[in-house]
Motif scaffolding. Sequence first.
Motif, PDB file in Angstrom:
ATOM      1  N   GLY A 165       4.132  74.870  12.158  1.00 10.18           N
ATOM      2  CA  GLY A 165       3.044  74.008  12.610  1.00 10.18           C
ATOM      3  C   GLY A 165       1.659  74.606  12.484  1.00 10.18           C
ATOM      4  N   TYR A 166       1.536  75.872  12.125  1.00 12.95           N
ATOM      5  CA  TYR A 166       0.236  76.544  12.072  1.00 12.95           C
ATOM      6  C   TYR A 166      -0.175  76.861  10.642  1.00 12.95           C
ATOM      7  N   THR A 167      -1.454  76.637  10.340  1.00  8.86           N
ATOM      8  CA  THR A 167      -1.986  76.971   9.026  1.00  8.86           C
ATOM      9  C   THR A 167      -2.109  78.487   8.902  1.00  8.86           C
ATOM     10  N   PRO A 168      -2.216  78.996   7.689  1.00  6.09           N
ATOM     11  CA  PRO A 168      -2.404  80.437   7.522  1.00  6.09           C
ATOM     12  C   PRO A 168      -3.619  80.981   8.283  1.00  6.09           C
ATOM     13  N   SER A 169      -4.732  80.271   8.243  1.00  7.85           N
ATOM     14  CA  SER A 169      -5.919  80.767   8.954  1.00  7.85           C
ATOM     15  C   SER A 169      -5.704  80.750  10.465  1.00  7.85           C
ATOM     16  N   GLU A 170      -4.981  79.765  10.985  1.00  6.62           N
ATOM     17  CA  GLU A 170      -4.677  79.753  12.416  1.00  6.62           C
ATOM     18  C   GLU A 170      -3.795  80.940  12.798  1.00  6.62           C
ATOM     19  N   LEU A 171      -2.828  81.251  11.945  1.00  4.67           N
ATOM     20  CA  LEU A 171      -1.948  82.385  12.223  1.00  4.67           C
ATOM     21  C   LEU A 171      -2.738  83.693  12.288  1.00  4.67           C
ATOM     22  N   LEU A 172      -3.651  83.876  11.343  1.00  4.98           N
ATOM     23  CA  LEU A 172      -4.465  85.089  11.360  1.00  4.98           C
ATOM     24  C   LEU A 172      -5.351  85.140  12.602  1.00  4.98           C
ATOM     25  N   HIS A 173      -5.858  84.003  13.005  1.00  2.00           N
ATOM     26  CA  HIS A 173      -6.692  83.940  14.211  1.00  2.00           C
ATOM     27  C   HIS A 173      -5.861  84.283  15.459  1.00  2.00           C
ATOM     28  N   ILE A 174      -4.631  83.795  15.516  1.00  2.00           N
ATOM     29  CA  ILE A 174      -3.733  84.101  16.642  1.00  2.00           C
ATOM     30  C   ILE A 174      -3.499  85.603  16.717  1.00  2.00           C
ATOM     31  N   GLU A 175      -3.166  86.203  15.588  1.00  2.00           N
ATOM     32  CA  GLU A 175      -2.866  87.635  15.585  1.00  2.00           C
ATOM     33  C   GLU A 175      -4.084  88.473  15.920  1.00  2.00           C
ATOM     34  N   SER A 176      -5.226  88.118  15.373  1.00  2.00           N
ATOM     35  CA  SER A 176      -6.459  88.835  15.670  1.00  2.00           C
ATOM     36  C   SER A 176      -6.790  88.761  17.156  1.00  2.00           C
ATOM     37  N   THR A 177      -6.657  87.582  17.733  1.00  2.00           N
ATOM     38  CA  THR A 177      -6.921  87.388  19.165  1.00  2.00           C
ATOM     39  C   THR A 177      -5.979  88.234  20.005  1.00  2.00           C
ATOM     40  N   PHE A 178      -4.701  88.233  19.646  1.00  2.00           N
ATOM     41  CA  PHE A 178      -3.696  89.017  20.369  1.00  2.00           C
ATOM     42  C   PHE A 178      -4.029  90.508  20.317  1.00  2.00           C
ATOM     43  N   LEU A 179      -4.308  91.010  19.140  1.00  2.55           N
ATOM     44  CA  LEU A 179      -4.590  92.440  18.991  1.00  2.55           C
ATOM     45  C   LEU A 179      -5.849  92.853  19.752  1.00  2.55           C
ATOM     46  N   LYS A 180      -6.906  92.081  19.635  1.00  2.12           N
ATOM     47  CA  LYS A 180      -8.152  92.397  20.348  1.00  2.12           C
ATOM     48  C   LYS A 180      -7.916  92.429  21.852  1.00  2.12           C
ATOM     49  N   ALA A 181      -7.207  91.433  22.368  1.00  2.00           N
ATOM     50  CA  ALA A 181      -6.960  91.349  23.806  1.00  2.00           C
ATOM     51  C   ALA A 181      -6.050  92.480  24.288  1.00  2.00           C
ATOM     52  N   CYS A 182      -5.268  93.041  23.380  1.00  2.37           N
ATOM     53  CA  CYS A 182      -4.412  94.184  23.718  1.00  2.37           C
ATOM     54  C   CYS A 182      -5.152  95.512  23.579  1.00  2.37           C
ATOM     55  N   GLY A 183      -6.400  95.479  23.187  1.00  4.41           N
ATOM     56  CA  GLY A 183      -7.211  96.693  23.124  1.00  4.41           C
ATOM     57  C   GLY A 183      -7.302  97.358  21.765  1.00  4.41           C
ATOM     58  N   TYR A 184      -6.958  96.642  20.709  1.00  2.00           N
ATOM     59  CA  TYR A 184      -7.021  97.209  19.363  1.00  2.00           C
ATOM     60  C   TYR A 184      -8.350  96.906  18.702  1.00  2.00           C
ATOM     61  N   GLN A 185      -8.800  97.837  17.885  1.00  2.00           N
ATOM     62  CA  GLN A 185      -9.904  97.578  16.971  1.00  2.00           C
ATOM     63  C   GLN A 185      -9.263  97.033  15.708  1.00  2.00           C
ATOM     64  N   ILE A 186      -9.767  95.919  15.231  1.00  2.00           N
ATOM     65  CA  ILE A 186      -9.136  95.297  14.057  1.00  2.00           C
ATOM     66  C   ILE A 186     -10.047  95.383  12.847  1.00  2.00           C
ATOM     67  N   PRO A 187      -9.462  95.343  11.657  1.00  2.00           N
ATOM     68  CA  PRO A 187      -8.032  95.316  11.394  1.00  2.00           C
ATOM     69  C   PRO A 187      -7.377  96.641  11.791  1.00  2.00           C
ATOM     70  N   LEU A 188      -6.062  96.603  11.941  1.00  2.00           N
ATOM     71  CA  LEU A 188      -5.349  97.811  12.322  1.00  2.00           C
ATOM     72  C   LEU A 188      -5.532  98.885  11.245  1.00  2.00           C
ATOM     73  N   HIS A 189      -5.805 100.082  11.699  1.00  2.00           N
ATOM     74  CA  HIS A 189      -5.964 101.230  10.812  1.00  2.00           C
ATOM     75  C   HIS A 189      -5.713 102.465  11.669  1.00  2.00           C
ATOM     76  N   HIS A 190      -5.113 103.483  11.077  1.00  2.00           N
ATOM     77  CA  HIS A 190      -4.761 104.660  11.878  1.00  2.00           C
ATOM     78  C   HIS A 190      -5.976 105.347  12.499  1.00  2.00           C
ATOM     79  N   LYS A 191      -7.175 105.125  11.972  1.00  2.00           N
ATOM     80  CA  LYS A 191      -8.383 105.738  12.533  1.00  2.00           C
ATOM     81  C   LYS A 191      -9.067 104.851  13.574  1.00  2.00           C
ATOM     82  N   HIS A 192      -8.645 103.614  13.682  1.00  2.00           N
ATOM     83  CA  HIS A 192      -9.282 102.683  14.620  1.00  2.00           C
ATOM     84  C   HIS A 192      -8.718 102.837  16.031  1.00  2.00           C
TER      85      HIS A 192
END
Length: 146
Positions: free
Chosen positions: A68-95
């Motif tokens: 039910g989700y477009t590709p851009s919606e999926l990326l937005h969901i994942e980005s929102t999840f990672l940010k709210a979990c305290g990650y600097q995005i995109p994921l990178h070993h130095k971030h």
Amino acid sequence: MKRFDLAIKKLYKAFLTNELHPECCKQCAVGNILDNTDSWKLLSDHHGSLELNYIGNVHQSFGRKFNGYTPSELLHIESTFLKACGYQIPLHHKHKKPKNPTDKDLLFNGLSAVICLLCEFDGIDNHMDYKQLSNYKSKKPTTHLV
């Protein structure tokens, strides 16, 4: 609203059964929404990015939806999840990233942010029942969610 209901059930279940993990493409927010598959990661070149790659743009332009989700919606969901979990995005070993990515409070923050976003996508009020999730430390759901 069917996609919303299905996504919420999957995310609640993952949270309550300790199967929500921000660094695993099959157990992150989108991985759980997409039935614990990781094929969605082919839509972008970087985990957590909002930028679709060639494959993602092709799927987006054809109107393709994944559970039910477009590709851009999926990326937005994942980005929102990672940010709210305290990650600097995109994921990178130095971030910046949290010391304990499976901390329940951290995951709850991510889950809450994703639920707010899913409500925005579908134009519905956020009726997240915090009482059902407030007992997560006992590892037993207070109600049957799935």
